[in-house]
Design a protein around this motif. Structure first.
Motif, mmCIF file in Angstrom:
data_model
loop_
_atom_site.group_PDB
_atom_site.id
_atom_site.type_symbol
_atom_site.label_atom_id
_atom_site.label_comp_id
_atom_site.label_asym_id
_atom_site.label_seq_id
_atom_site.Cartn_x
_atom_site.Cartn_y
_atom_site.Cartn_z
ATOM 1 N N ASN A 253 -21.013 26.422 44.197
ATOM 2 C CA ASN A 253 -22.308 25.852 43.829
ATOM 3 C C ASN A 253 -22.155 24.812 42.720
ATOM 4 O O ASN A 253 -22.917 23.841 42.653
ATOM 5 N N SER A 254 -21.154 25.017 41.855
ATOM 6 C CA SER A 254 -20.953 24.086 40.742
ATOM 7 C C SER A 254 -20.583 22.695 41.246
ATOM 8 O O SER A 254 -20.901 21.691 40.624
ATOM 9 N N ARG A 255 -19.928 22.632 42.383
ATOM 10 C CA ARG A 255 -19.566 21.327 42.941
ATOM 11 C C ARG A 255 -20.811 20.558 43.351
ATOM 12 O O ARG A 255 -20.896 19.341 43.184
ATOM 13 N N PHE A 256 -21.781 21.284 43.885
ATOM 14 C CA PHE A 256 -23.050 20.648 44.244
ATOM 15 C C PHE A 256 -23.773 20.176 42.983
ATOM 16 O O PHE A 256 -24.300 19.055 42.934
ATOM 17 N N ILE A 257 -23.799 21.038 41.961
ATOM 18 C CA ILE A 257 -24.431 20.673 40.685
ATOM 19 C C ILE A 257 -23.748 19.443 40.097
ATOM 20 O O ILE A 257 -24.392 18.507 39.622
#
Length: 551
Positions: A253-257
């Motif tokens: 999810n951090s990659r999307f953020i």
């Protein structure tokens, strides 16, 4: 072209055309050091540190600490380094010092650990934070938890499998956390302490409790076996796969953020270069005298806009005053609504300071969302209409004359960024005279329990203390702090808008000045320059178009 390369390309263009670089360089540095801060929170002695040690496969964190020696400990991937942090001061520590030295929240704000551990190498954008336990009885711990709210993008809660009970402090925290819209995960520790059937039943009970308080189900609820102990099948077990799955989920999810956040920042810098090149190309059609006239007109337009901004800011001051009054009334309403609970706690000798902080904090956060944020949004919208400079309008991106993306992003996150600062300041204030009054009241009221009227007299005295002394002082502290912080925040917004206005003026004037210089330079082939500008503009638009699609 990956995001990092796009930033570097825009940096080269800014260097080429001598455009301001400082903010872009700060964003590049921020991007290179980006981390998703993930606090691990739970009651005191629920096995947070033991779980992290088991996950790492080695004992890095102390597990035999007392409430007085528990402080936030940040852990992330990087070259091995340990530092104790207090304000701007950082002191390097050895691993032995970390394991054996006793720290205090009074002299160390947090410990920062970077390690190239193999497990963390798979999670390069995550920063775990081992937080002090809830209900430790130390107000500085509550303040520390508050201070992580603005920068936390995920939370991991821990519950002991032996105690699947949702304590009031954690329930209140989850009620507040749902306003900030961040993912919440749950680890059920000490799973080896109960049977499989009890564990399954307790996990469901914890899931239901968290869902009720949070308003939605946690992302994952997983059991943790963090110690090598015999299970019911006489097998030695250690299993932290549940935590690994949670961290993998956060990492993905951090990659999307990351992409969303830095695509937005990239768009800001690309827009600056785009506007500069467009103005250069438009200005080539003007004579030197026409360029001089346009420069005078830009300065006149800036002065006209600043007058409009000043008028709108005065109008907003009145609206802000009304919002502050409403938020202050909400604080009073919440304190009155919880009066009976506070009286019972005080009468039974309990410390009500933490409860008071929670009540005030919830009222402020809700008030900012319902009163201050809408008022500020309308204000910013009016300012965006007032700020109309002679910027080139392009059919490629017709929305470019709207308010800057930076301001939109600020407004979207206003509650997350401003509310914790306000109630953290209030929390600190409440540890002063109000806390002293509460502490002094408890033994006086407790002594009444030895009288013949017992509970009735104790509650009567508690109500008197609460209504006549404690609540008025809490309101006094909260009212002043709310007004100060919201006014300060509004001044920051206005300063940002003024700064942006000046940047636009400087950008236009630079484009005009650079064009004038080229016109006066007979050695430069004008058409060659125009072709070069058009080529750079085409590349910039390609990046901008891609950034818009990926956001």
């Amino acid at each position: 072209m990956i995001l990092q390369k796009k930033f570097e390309f825009i940096k080269k263009l800014k260097e080429k055309y001598n455009l301001p670089l400082q903010e872009l360089q700060e964003h590049i540095h921020y991007m290179q050091n980006f981390k998703v801060t993930t606090p691990i929170i739970g009651g005191f002695s629920t096995g947070k540190s033991t779980m992290i040690n088991a996950f790492l496969g080695e004992k890095i964190l102390r597990t035999n600490i007392t409430a007085e020696t528990a402080i936030p400990t940040e852990i992330s991937y990087g070259a091995f380094n340990i530092q104790a942090v207090k304000g701007h001061n950082k002191k390097s520590l050895t691993l032995d010092e970390l394991k054996n030295r006793e720290f205090s929240i009074q002299d160390t704000e947090y410990i920062e650990i970077q390690t190239n551990h193999a497990m963390l190498a798979q999670l390069p954008t995550i920063k775990l934070v081992d937080m002090p336990g809830f209900d430790s009885g130390i107000q500085a711990h509550n303040t520390a938890i508050d201070q992580y709210l603005p920068k936390s993008l995920a939370y991991i809660l821990t519950f002991s499998a032996e105690e699947p009970v949702m304590k009031e402090s954690i329930s209140d925290f989850l009620n507040e956390l749902k306003i900030h819209d961040v993912p919440v995960y749950v680890c059920v520790t000490k799973a080896d302490k109960v049977t499989s059937s009890t564990l399954e039943k307790n996990i469901e009970a914890i899931r239901d409790s968290v869902t009720y308080s949070l308003g939605l189900a946690p992302k994952k609820v997983v059991p943790i076996w963090a110690k090598k102990k015999l299970n019911e099948n006489n097998e030695k077990v250690i299993d932290v796969n549940g935590l690994k799955s949670i961290l993998k989920d956060i990492e993905e999810n951090s990659r999307f953020i990351f992409e969303k956040h830095f695509s937005s920042l990239l768009k800001q810098h690309v827009t600056i270069v785009e506007q500069y090149l467009q103005e250069m190309l438009r200005s080539t059609e003007l004579t030197v005298s026409e360029l001089d006239e346009k420069e005078v007109r830009i300065q006149r337009d800036i002065e006209r806009v600043q007058e409009k901004v000043t008028v709108e800011q005065k109008h907003f001051s009145t609206q802000l005053s009304n919002s502050i009054t409403i938020i202050q009334a909400k604080i009073n309403d919440e304190l009155q609504a919880n009066k009976n609970t506070l009286i019972s706690m005080l009468a039974s000798g309990q410390d009500i300071q933490t409860k008071l902080n929670l009540i005030v904090r919830m009222a402020i956060t809700q008030g900012i969302k319902t009163e201050f944020e809408p008022t500020l949004q309308k204000h910013i919208s009016k300012l965006s209409n007032a700020i109309q400079l002679d910027m080139p309008i392009d059919t490629f991106r017709p929305e470019q004359n709207n308010i800057d993306e930076k301001t939109h992003e600020t407004l979207k996150n206003i509650a997350l960024k401003s509310a914790p600062l306000i109630f953290t300041a209030i929390g600190v204030a409440l540890t002063g005279p109000v806390a002293a009054m509460i502490i002094a009241s408890i033994p006086i009221i407790a002594d009444l329990l030895f009288n013949q009227h017992k509970e009735k007299e104790a509650k009567k005295q508690a109500e008197k203390k609460l209504v006549m002394e404690i609540i008025p002082q809490v309101l006094q502290v909260a009212d002043v702090q709310v007004a100060n912080e919201l006014e300060s925040y509004s001044e920051t917004i206005h300063a940002m808008i003024q700064e942006d206005l000046i940047k636009k003026r400087d950008l236009l004037q630079k484009a005009l000045e650079d064009t004038r210089t080229q016109k006066l330079n007979e050695q430069v082939e004008q058409q060659q320059l125009i072709s070069e500008w058009e080529k750079d503009l085409e590349q910039v638009r390609g990046i901008l178009n891609d950034a818009i699609v990926t956001m």
